[in-house]
Design a protein around this motif. Structure first.
Motif, PDB file in Angstrom:
ATOM      1  N   PHE A 250      61.272  75.185  47.104  1.00 42.66           N
ATOM      2  CA  PHE A 250      60.489  74.313  46.553  1.00 42.66           C
ATOM      3  C   PHE A 250      60.064  74.249  45.302  1.00 42.66           C
ATOM      4  CE2 PHE A 250      56.034  75.450  46.571  1.00 42.66           C
ATOM      5  CZ  PHE A 250      56.002  76.675  47.616  1.00 42.66           C
ATOM      6  N   ALA A 251      59.645  73.038  44.819  1.00 46.61           N
ATOM      7  CA  ALA A 251      58.925  73.030  43.442  1.00 46.61           C
ATOM      8  C   ALA A 251      57.613  72.388  43.544  1.00 46.61           C
ATOM      9  CB  ALA A 251      60.116  72.303  42.148  1.00 46.61           C
ATOM     10  N   LEU A 252      56.816  72.719  42.606  1.00 45.48           N
ATOM     11  CA  LEU A 252      55.296  72.002  42.385  1.00 45.48           C
ATOM     12  C   LEU A 252      55.032  71.710  41.302  1.00 45.48           C
ATOM     13  CD1 LEU A 252      52.590  71.160  43.737  1.00 45.48           C
ATOM     14  CD2 LEU A 252      51.824  73.507  43.222  1.00 45.48           C
ATOM     15  N   LEU A 253      55.015  70.218  40.832  1.00 47.79           N
ATOM     16  CA  LEU A 253      54.339  69.878  39.599  1.00 47.79           C
ATOM     17  C   LEU A 253      53.056  69.575  39.540  1.00 47.79           C
ATOM     18  CD1 LEU A 253      57.700  69.582  39.648  1.00 47.79           C
ATOM     19  CD2 LEU A 253      57.139  67.279  38.632  1.00 47.79           C
ATOM     20  N   ALA A 254      52.112  70.585  39.025  1.00 49.70           N
ATOM     21  CA  ALA A 254      50.789  70.258  39.028  1.00 49.70           C
ATOM     22  C   ALA A 254      50.159  70.409  37.578  1.00 49.70           C
ATOM     23  CB  ALA A 254      50.204  71.380  39.824  1.00 49.70           C
ATOM     24  N   ARG A 255      49.132  69.804  37.195  1.00 46.02           N
ATOM     25  CA  ARG A 255      48.170  69.589  36.172  1.00 46.02           C
ATOM     26  C   ARG A 255      47.330  70.882  36.007  1.00 46.02           C
ATOM     27  NH1 ARG A 255      45.176  65.963  36.535  1.00 46.02           N
ATOM     28  NH2 ARG A 255      45.644  65.611  38.616  1.00 46.02           N
ATOM     29  N   GLN A 256      46.798  71.327  37.151  1.00 44.64           N
ATOM     30  CA  GLN A 256      45.905  72.281  37.180  1.00 44.64           C
ATOM     31  C   GLN A 256      46.683  73.586  36.949  1.00 44.64           C
ATOM     32  OE1 GLN A 256      43.860  73.244  40.898  1.00 44.64           O
ATOM     33  NE2 GLN A 256      44.794  71.333  41.612  1.00 44.64           N
ATOM     34  N   ALA A 257      45.987  74.416  36.235  1.00 44.06           N
ATOM     35  CA  ALA A 257      46.285  75.786  36.201  1.00 44.06           C
ATOM     36  C   ALA A 257      46.548  76.450  37.667  1.00 44.06           C
ATOM     37  CB  ALA A 257      45.731  76.681  35.281  1.00 44.06           C
ATOM     38  N   ILE A 258      47.870  76.705  38.080  1.00 44.78           N
ATOM     39  CA  ILE A 258      47.759  77.239  39.562  1.00 44.78           C
ATOM     40  C   ILE A 258      48.065  78.778  39.185  1.00 44.78           C
ATOM     41  CG2 ILE A 258      49.112  77.386  41.477  1.00 44.78           C
ATOM     42  CD1 ILE A 258      48.262  74.680  41.214  1.00 44.78           C
ATOM     43  N   SER A 259      47.503  79.667  40.119  1.00 46.31           N
ATOM     44  CA  SER A 259      47.630  81.140  39.915  1.00 46.31           C
ATOM     45  C   SER A 259      48.053  81.820  41.199  1.00 46.31           C
ATOM     46  CB  SER A 259      46.038  81.939  39.519  1.00 46.31           C
ATOM     47  OG  SER A 259      45.151  81.432  40.436  1.00 46.31           O
ATOM     48  N   PHE A 260      49.064  81.042  41.897  1.00 49.15           N
ATOM     49  CA  PHE A 260      49.805  81.608  42.935  1.00 49.15           C
ATOM     50  C   PHE A 260      50.690  82.559  42.572  1.00 49.15           C
ATOM     51  CE2 PHE A 260      49.402  76.833  43.942  1.00 49.15           C
ATOM     52  CZ  PHE A 260      48.372  76.905  44.892  1.00 49.15           C
ATOM     53  N   PRO A 261      50.529  83.596  43.531  1.00 53.99           N
ATOM     54  CA  PRO A 261      51.743  84.613  43.023  1.00 53.99           C
ATOM     55  C   PRO A 261      53.066  84.111  43.313  1.00 53.99           C
ATOM     56  CG  PRO A 261      50.623  84.890  45.539  1.00 53.99           C
ATOM     57  CD  PRO A 261      50.222  83.825  44.684  1.00 53.99           C
ATOM     58  N   SER A 262      53.860  84.485  42.193  1.00 59.29           N
ATOM     59  CA  SER A 262      55.306  83.927  42.198  1.00 59.29           C
ATOM     60  C   SER A 262      55.944  84.737  43.425  1.00 59.29           C
ATOM     61  CB  SER A 262      55.934  84.278  41.133  1.00 59.29           C
ATOM     62  OG  SER A 262      56.242  85.508  40.896  1.00 59.29           O
ATOM     63  N   ALA A 263      56.806  83.852  44.194  1.00 56.37           N
ATOM     64  CA  ALA A 263      57.532  84.079  45.016  1.00 56.37           C
ATOM     65  C   ALA A 263      58.962  83.500  45.162  1.00 56.37           C
ATOM     66  CB  ALA A 263      56.946  83.537  46.473  1.00 56.37           C
ATOM     67  N   ASP A 264      60.039  84.240  45.594  1.00 56.67           N
ATOM     68  CA  ASP A 264      61.289  83.751  45.632  1.00 56.67           C
ATOM     69  C   ASP A 264      61.265  82.340  46.192  1.00 56.67           C
ATOM     70  OD1 ASP A 264      62.340  85.826  44.472  1.00 56.67           O
ATOM     71  OD2 ASP A 264      63.235  86.615  46.515  1.00 56.67           O
ATOM     72  N   GLY A 265      62.299  81.519  45.558  1.00 59.53           N
ATOM     73  CA  GLY A 265      62.350  79.955  46.023  1.00 59.53           C
ATOM     74  C   GLY A 265      61.170  79.105  45.776  1.00 59.53           C
ATOM     75  N   THR A 266      60.381  79.585  44.921  1.00 55.72           N
ATOM     76  CA  THR A 266      59.211  78.551  44.440  1.00 55.72           C
ATOM     77  C   THR A 266      59.461  78.508  42.984  1.00 55.72           C
ATOM     78  OG1 THR A 266      57.529  80.376  43.861  1.00 55.72           O
ATOM     79  CG2 THR A 266      57.719  79.505  46.105  1.00 55.72           C
ATOM     80  N   CYS A 267      58.924  77.173  42.503  1.00 61.49           N
ATOM     81  CA  CYS A 267      59.016  77.171  40.954  1.00 61.49           C
ATOM     82  C   CYS A 267      57.680  76.221  40.723  1.00 61.49           C
ATOM     83  CB  CYS A 267      60.081  76.350  40.771  1.00 61.49           C
ATOM     84  SG  CYS A 267      60.092  75.756  39.055  1.00 61.49           S
ATOM     85  N   CYS A 268      56.637  76.625  40.078  1.00 62.43           N
ATOM     86  CA  CYS A 268      55.519  75.960  39.509  1.00 62.43           C
ATOM     87  C   CYS A 268      55.823  75.228  38.153  1.00 62.43           C
ATOM     88  CB  CYS A 268      54.157  76.525  39.646  1.00 62.43           C
ATOM     89  SG  CYS A 268      53.695  76.839  41.363  1.00 62.43           S
ATOM     90  N   VAL A 269      55.601  73.998  37.873  1.00 63.27           N
ATOM     91  CA  VAL A 269      55.821  73.446  36.700  1.00 63.27           C
ATOM     92  C   VAL A 269      54.639  73.002  36.106  1.00 63.27           C
ATOM     93  CG1 VAL A 269      57.009  71.972  35.413  1.00 63.27           C
ATOM     94  CG2 VAL A 269      58.044  72.569  37.296  1.00 63.27           C
ATOM     95  N   ALA A 270      54.190  73.445  35.011  1.00 66.27           N
ATOM     96  CA  ALA A 270      52.600  73.205  34.583  1.00 66.27           C
ATOM     97  C   ALA A 270      52.899  71.653  33.935  1.00 66.27           C
ATOM     98  CB  ALA A 270      52.272  74.173  33.516  1.00 66.27           C
TER      99      ALA A 270
END
Ligand code: TXA
Ligand code: MG
Length: 324
Positions: A250-270
């Protein structure tokens, strides 16, 4: 005149389709006075007939050829906001093709300010009917590559102007039925229009059919193919473990700074904190994530300020439940 503009004018005159950049999104242009050319626009987009098209003009002086009654409030708005991202819906002249108006008595007019659109419209001389250059209900293109992805060989020529400055479609305002009605929010806000007019702008009554058909008011629109879900900001932390377990990739598009640990199959877009910057990149980022094969795209919900109104409108439509 550059060769590309000369070629584009020849293509339009021959009834062919030319995609061109505007300050909002790319348009799929056809000579607004040729019925067969306008018909091709509907075919290229798989757009059902009956949905009206905006006619693009080089300047205010061309509007009287297409619309009746460009006076008073409508004239004030045109003088204030053209060239720019405002479409005015006005009573049409009798000669306007019914394919352009969707069989209605009104016509949508806009004078774009993008230099390439301006050069094309001045060189062509006539009106250019142009919806956004995407497949029906899909994301509007904000680059020439995105136009090609949407339309392939169905478009005869694409004028490349790089990334569109605004990135969201124009504000559409109905000035043909008495009080001004905001049919589609855009970069020019209802407040700016109210300031220019000195009177309120109305919103279409929810649940009531409009006096006119508006494809932008189809409940699903501006939508990626991937399932796309809006999430309240305060729920992100709680939902993250659930997504890790059940929603990857999955991908997450978020404005707030997210400090989730990176994991396979995830994509955080600032995403940008500023609404204008957000609009500028949104469709490009959505298109990229849509092409990347995620199972779901999650998007952090937006603030409530007026500057976010057009973005809230588009994201609400992009995330509307499918199968309606
Ligand atoms: O920014 C834009 O407006 C872009 C660029 C290319 O100019 N064009 C665009 O066109 O977004 P389109 O066809 O994708 O969306 C036009 C919107 C639709 O919601 C349509 O219903 C509305 O304008 N519209 C056009 N003519 C109308 C009319 N006569 N009455 C009511 N709504 C109209
Ligand atoms: Mg569109």
């Amino acid at each position: 005149m550059t060769t590309a503009i000369e070629d584009a004018v020849k293509f339009l005159s021959a009834g062919k389709l030319v995609a061109f950049p505007t300050e909002t999104v790319y348009g799929l242009g056809a000579d607004a006075s040729q019925p067969l050319a306008v018909e091709k626009v509907f075919q290229a987009k798989n757009r059902p007939p009956g949905h009206p098209l905006i006619v693009h003009l080089s300047g205010l002086d061309a509007a009287g050829h297409w619309a009746l009654g460009l006076s008073g409030d409508a004239l004030r708005l045109a003088q204030r906001f053209w060239p720019g991202p405002l479409t005015l819906v006005l009573p049409k002249r009798p000669h306007v093709l019914p394919q352009i108006t969707g069989g209605q008595e009104t016509i949508g007019l806009r004078v774009p300010r993008h230099p390439i659109a301006q050069a094309l419209l001045h060189a062509f001389g006539g009106g250019i009917a142009a919806p956004s250059a995407n497949q029906f209900t899909r994301l509007s293109p904000t680059t020439a590559a995105a136009v090609r992805q949407e339309l392939g060989q169905a478009v005869d020529m694409v004028l490349d102007g790089g990334a569109c400055e605004i990135g969201l479609e124009s504000t559409v305002l109905d000035m043909a039925h008495g009080a001004p009605v905001l049919l589609r929010p855009g970069a020019i806000t209802a407040i700016e229009i109210e300031e220019a007019l000195g009177r309120p702008v109305l919103l279409p009554a929810p649940g009531k059919p409009l006096a006119h058909r508006a494809p932008g008011s189809h409940p699903i629109h501006y939508a990626p193919r991937t399932a796309t879900v809006l999430v309240e900001a305060h729920r992100l932390i709680d939902l993250w473990p659930h997504w890790l377990a059940h929603e990857r990739p999955f991908a997450l598009l978020a404005r707030q700074a997210i400090s989730f640990p990176s994991a396979d199959g995830t994509c955080c877009v600032a995403m940008p904190e500023d609404a204008h910057k957000y609009a500028h990149v949104l469709y490009h980022i959505l298109r990229k994530t849509d092409n990347a094969g995620f199972r779901t795209i999650f998007i952090e919900n937006l603030p409530s300020g007026i500057e976010w109104a057009a973005l809230r409108d588009r994201l609400t439509k992009a995330t509307a439940p499918r199968g309606l």
